[in-house]
Design an enzyme around this catalytic site. Structure first.
Site, PDB file in Angstrom:
ATOM      1  N   GLU A 156       4.003  10.769  10.353  1.00  0.00           N
ATOM      2  CA  GLU A 156       4.941  10.665  11.846  1.00  0.00           C
ATOM      3  C   GLU A 156       5.014   9.211  12.062  1.00  0.00           C
ATOM      4  O   GLU A 156       6.113   8.781  12.665  1.00  0.00           O
ATOM      5  CB  GLU A 156       3.930  11.165  12.662  1.00  0.00           C
ATOM      6  CG  GLU A 156       3.819  12.839  12.828  1.00  0.00           C
ATOM      7  CD  GLU A 156       2.967  13.471  11.788  1.00  0.00           C
ATOM      8  OE1 GLU A 156       2.067  12.637  11.300  1.00  0.00           O
ATOM      9  OE2 GLU A 156       3.216  14.547  11.274  1.00  0.00           O
ATOM     10  N   GLU A 180       0.731  -1.225   0.078  1.00  0.00           N
ATOM     11  CA  GLU A 180       0.111  -0.080  -0.029  1.00  0.00           C
ATOM     12  C   GLU A 180       0.960   1.122  -0.070  1.00  0.00           C
ATOM     13  O   GLU A 180       0.568   2.348  -0.632  1.00  0.00           O
ATOM     14  CB  GLU A 180      -1.067  -0.009   1.263  1.00  0.00           C
ATOM     15  CG  GLU A 180      -1.787   1.341   1.376  1.00  0.00           C
ATOM     16  CD  GLU A 180      -2.861   1.133   2.332  1.00  0.00           C
ATOM     17  OE1 GLU A 180      -2.653   0.388   3.332  1.00  0.00           O
ATOM     18  OE2 GLU A 180      -3.453   2.303   2.385  1.00  0.00           O
ATOM     19  N   GLY A 206      -4.361  32.963  -9.576  1.00  0.00           N
ATOM     20  CA  GLY A 206      -5.751  32.686  -9.186  1.00  0.00           C
ATOM     21  C   GLY A 206      -6.370  31.414  -9.873  1.00  0.00           C
ATOM     22  O   GLY A 206      -7.098  30.700  -9.333  1.00  0.00           O
ATOM     23  N   ARG A 255       1.470  31.829 -20.036  1.00  0.00           N
ATOM     24  CA  ARG A 255       0.840  33.165 -19.302  1.00  0.00           C
ATOM     25  C   ARG A 255       1.945  34.266 -19.182  1.00  0.00           C
ATOM     26  O   ARG A 255       2.980  34.072 -18.968  1.00  0.00           O
ATOM     27  CB  ARG A 255       0.613  32.622 -17.759  1.00  0.00           C
ATOM     28  CG  ARG A 255       0.286  33.516 -16.886  1.00  0.00           C
ATOM     29  CD  ARG A 255      -1.371  33.942 -17.066  1.00  0.00           C
ATOM     30  NE  ARG A 255      -1.975  34.805 -16.051  1.00  0.00           N
ATOM     31  CZ  ARG A 255      -3.062  35.431 -16.407  1.00  0.00           C
ATOM     32  NH1 ARG A 255      -3.714  35.064 -17.276  1.00  0.00           N
ATOM     33  NH2 ARG A 255      -3.655  36.251 -15.546  1.00  0.00           N
TER      34      ARG A 255
HETATM   35  C1  LIG Z   1      -9.723   9.595   2.304  1.00  0.00           C
HETATM   36  C2  LIG Z   1      -9.483   8.693   3.342  1.00  0.00           C
HETATM   37  C3  LIG Z   1      -9.440   7.081   2.747  1.00  0.00           C
HETATM   38  C4  LIG Z   1      -9.231   6.351   3.912  1.00  0.00           C
HETATM   39  N1  LIG Z   1      -9.190   4.989   3.623  1.00  0.00           N
HETATM   40  C5  LIG Z   1      -9.088   4.076   4.665  1.00  0.00           C
HETATM   41  C6  LIG Z   1      -9.521   2.492   4.430  1.00  0.00           C
HETATM   42  O1  LIG Z   1      -9.693   2.232   3.218  1.00  0.00           O
HETATM   43  N2  LIG Z   1      -9.093   1.643   5.234  1.00  0.00           N
HETATM   44  C7  LIG Z   1      -8.813   2.063   6.728  1.00  0.00           C
HETATM   45  O2  LIG Z   1      -8.702   1.023   7.419  1.00  0.00           O
HETATM   46  N3  LIG Z   1      -8.425   3.294   6.938  1.00  0.00           N
HETATM   47  C8  LIG Z   1      -8.645   4.468   5.877  1.00  0.00           C
HETATM   48  N4  LIG Z   1      -8.369   5.772   6.074  1.00  0.00           N
HETATM   49  C9  LIG Z   1      -7.974   5.983   7.444  1.00  0.00           C
HETATM   50  C10 LIG Z   1      -6.546   6.302   7.591  1.00  0.00           C
HETATM   51  O3  LIG Z   1      -5.240   5.171   7.408  1.00  0.00           O
HETATM   52  C11 LIG Z   1      -5.882   7.132   8.977  1.00  0.00           C
HETATM   53  O4  LIG Z   1      -6.689   8.345   8.670  1.00  0.00           O
HETATM   54  C12 LIG Z   1      -4.656   7.192   9.326  1.00  0.00           C
HETATM   55  O5  LIG Z   1      -3.798   5.901   9.569  1.00  0.00           O
HETATM   56  C13 LIG Z   1      -4.349   8.177  10.414  1.00  0.00           C
HETATM   57  O6  LIG Z   1      -5.072   7.761  11.677  1.00  0.00           O
HETATM   58  P1  LIG Z   1      -6.102   8.625  12.290  1.00  0.00           P
HETATM   59  O7  LIG Z   1      -6.869   9.450  11.299  1.00  0.00           O
HETATM   60  O8  LIG Z   1      -7.127   7.979  13.129  1.00  0.00           O
HETATM   61  O9  LIG Z   1      -5.253   9.643  13.047  1.00  0.00           O
HETATM   62  P2  LIG Z   1      -4.695   9.398  14.337  1.00  0.00           P
HETATM   63  O10 LIG Z   1      -4.117   8.064  14.609  1.00  0.00           O
HETATM   64  O11 LIG Z   1      -5.622   9.916  15.431  1.00  0.00           O
HETATM   65  O12 LIG Z   1      -3.263  10.435  14.515  1.00  0.00           O
HETATM   66  C14 LIG Z   1      -3.589  11.862  14.616  1.00  0.00           C
HETATM   67  C15 LIG Z   1      -2.410  12.533  14.692  1.00  0.00           C
HETATM   68  O13 LIG Z   1      -1.319  12.208  15.694  1.00  0.00           O
HETATM   69  C16 LIG Z   1      -0.228  11.642  14.957  1.00  0.00           C
HETATM   70  N5  LIG Z   1       0.293  10.492  15.508  1.00  0.00           N
HETATM   71  C17 LIG Z   1      -0.359   9.311  16.082  1.00  0.00           C
HETATM   72  N6  LIG Z   1       0.545   8.593  16.977  1.00  0.00           N
HETATM   73  C18 LIG Z   1       1.631   9.048  16.691  1.00  0.00           C
HETATM   74  C19 LIG Z   1       2.934   8.959  17.179  1.00  0.00           C
HETATM   75  N7  LIG Z   1       3.060   7.654  17.953  1.00  0.00           N
HETATM   76  N8  LIG Z   1       3.768   9.734  17.283  1.00  0.00           N
HETATM   77  C20 LIG Z   1       3.727  10.703  16.622  1.00  0.00           C
HETATM   78  N9  LIG Z   1       2.624  11.375  16.040  1.00  0.00           N
HETATM   79  C21 LIG Z   1       1.645  10.275  16.100  1.00  0.00           C
HETATM   80  C22 LIG Z   1      -0.439  11.250  13.648  1.00  0.00           C
HETATM   81  O14 LIG Z   1       0.565  11.190  12.940  1.00  0.00           O
HETATM   82  C23 LIG Z   1      -1.798  12.258  13.224  1.00  0.00           C
HETATM   83  O15 LIG Z   1      -0.966  13.657  13.034  1.00  0.00           O
HETATM   84  C24 LIG Z   1      -8.595   6.690   5.244  1.00  0.00           C
HETATM   85  C25 LIG Z   1      -8.568   8.006   5.461  1.00  0.00           C
HETATM   86  C26 LIG Z   1      -8.995   8.947   4.587  1.00  0.00           C
HETATM   87  C27 LIG Z   1      -8.811  10.328   5.143  1.00  0.00           C
END
Ligand SMILES: Cc1cc2nc3c(=O)[nH]c(=O)nc-3n(C[C@H](O)[C@H](O)[C@H](O)COP(=O)(O)OP(=O)(O)OC[C@H]3O[C@@H](n4cnc5c(N)ncnc54)[C@H](O)[C@@H]3O)c2cc1C
Length: 389
Positions: free
Chosen positions: A377, A252, A350, A278
């Site tokens: 991260e 992935e 723009g 442009r």
């Molecule tokens: C459009 C879209 C499609 C997606 N598709 C899928 C999918 O098909 N299947 C699926 O399972 N998921 C999917 N996701 C989820 C995606 O994998 C997660 O959003 C991602 O792994 C981050 O998890 P979170 O959003 O819960 O952030 P969190 O885990 O809550 O993290 C929040 C912030 O804290 C930071 N952070 C967390 N832990 C640490 C650490 N130990 N040290 C430093 N910083 C840290 C992160 O880097 C981030 O900046 C999708 C997300 C989006 C937006």
């Protein structure tokens, strides 16, 4: 001095070039005439899966006995590079959700599970999604809360699943879901993967989430309430799901690296054309040194990023562990695409904010790439462990 052809490692042979031409035709004929409308409609017709399946694109890298076309990482990269020319990350992510959902089934699923899922998905008749992320968090995979408890009902064994998932690509319209569940105790040793079918009682989809990026894809919430899943749907051995998920992340991450580099490539090409057309203050803007230097920096970073990506792909094909390298490549590629899409919008002025320009969508769609498949991260956490820090 006689000019010589540049020396590049022979990554692409005639099979890759034939595939490139075939994907390029598919993009021009089947997608480009409609993509702007589909983006605005936040979806695209399901027939596109079927057409991509018929063309053999969905089965790249999967065994022939299930309808696949064996190939290497460079066949997958060629497909990504060409399909990204649609400039629709949403369409690419939707067509690509099978590539995060079915590899665990292809590698560790039972024969019956493989026969049920793989041919139908590879043919484009059914859609597959991967569901790991939960409302409580996506980064901490070892902390997932969705529970699957073994129960017997009318003499048959099931997993009773309770919990929820969010942000799931293709989550609304998938037929088969590869779902991470907790079958054991706390931590990474208690996780398993289950294949759960749409229509299983107790499994419902929630909202189709509205988002900044990937408009053409659906991104869903999933709910499991006393959902009875046959034990035969377990993928691999119980409580070995974490290893399967981490293995799956490697490919992935390479694909997200490819999406980032393709985003950068298209944005750069758009800029190279625009700066010649442009004019400002009586001159094409490309004549100003500040613009030229921006383009030089964009091109240089992209060159390095692509070289890293191809190197990782070649090593993966050679069976060499790339956990550190692919995390580095993903971060480098997304830093590069963040820089390039930002500067591309700046160079377009723009017009860069208008939906009629490609760089507007590239800029929005790019934002997910350093978050999905493991955040920037988390990549750095993995790299630091690999460096022994
Ligand atoms: C459009 C879209 C499609 C997606 N598709 C899928 C999918 O098909 N299947 C699926 O399972 N998921 C999917 N996701 C989820 C995606 O994998 C997660 O959003 C991602 O792994 C981050 O998890 P979170 O959003 O819960 O952030 P969190 O885990 O809550 O993290 C929040 C912030 O804290 C930071 N952070 C967390 N832990 C640490 C650490 N130990 N040290 C430093 N910083 C840290 C992160 O880097 C981030 O900046 C999708 C997300 C989006 C937006």
């Amino acid at each position: 001095m006689m000019s010589k052809a540049p020396v590049t490692p022979p990554y692409f042979d005639e099979t890759h070039e034939a595939l490139r031409a075939s994907v390029s035709r598919f993009v021009d004929q089947e997608i480009m005439p409609h993509i702007d409308d589909w983006e605005e409609q936040n979806t695209f017709p399901k027939e596109v899966y079927k057409k991509a399946g018929d063309a053999g694109f969905l089965g790249l890298g999967y065994p022939e006995e299930f309808g696949g076309t064996p190939g290497d990482q460079f066949h997958k990269l060629v497909f990504s590079e060409e399909i990204m020319k649609t400039t629709s990350g949403g369409l690419v992510a939707s067509l690509g959700s099978l590539d995060i959902a079915i590899p665990p089934i292809a590698k560790w699923g039972s024969k019956a599970l493989k026969e049920k899922v793989l041919p139908a998905v590879i043919a484009g008749d059914k859609i597959a999604a991967l569901a790991i992320t939960e409302p409580s968090g996506g980064s901490d995979v070892a902390g997932i809360k969705t529970r699957a408890e073994k129960v017997a009902v009318d003499g048959k064994e099931f997993y009773k699943v309770n919990g929820s998932k969010t942000f799931i690509t293709s989550g609304m319209r998938a037929d088969f879901y590869t779902v991470a569940v907790r079958t054991g105790g706390e931590g990474y040793g208690g996780i398993s993967l289950l294949m759960i079918e749409k229509g299983t009682p107790g499994f419902t989809t929630g909202r189709n989430l509205k988002k900044m990026c990937w408009w053409a894809s659906d991104t869903a919430e999933l709910f499991f309430e006393d959902c009875l899943v046959p034990v035969e749907n377990l993928i691999g051995a119980e409580n070995t799901g974490f290893f399967a998920i981490m293995t799956n992340f490697q490919s992935e991450r390479l694909m997200l690296t490819a999406m980032a580099n393709a985003t950068s490539q298209i944005a750069l090409e758009e800029c190279m054309n625009y700066v010649k057309e442009r004019e400002a203050f009586g001159r094409p803007i490309g004549k100003y040194q500040v613009i030229k230097h921006k383009l030089v920096e964009m091109a240089t970073k992209l060159e390095v990023s692509k070289t890293m990506m191809y190197n990782v792909a070649a090593n993966m094909d050679a069976g060499i562990d790339q956990v550190k390298a692919v995390s580095m490549a993903k971060n480098f590629a997304t830093d590069t695409s963040d820089f390039i899409t930002y500067e591309a919008v700046q160079i377009f002025g723009g017009m860069g904010l208008m939906r009629e320009s490609k760089v507007e969508r590239l800029y929005r769609d790019n934002r997910i790439l350093s978050i999905g498949g493991g955040t920037r991260e988390i990549m750095n956490e993995i790299i630091s462990k690999q460096l022994g820090l």
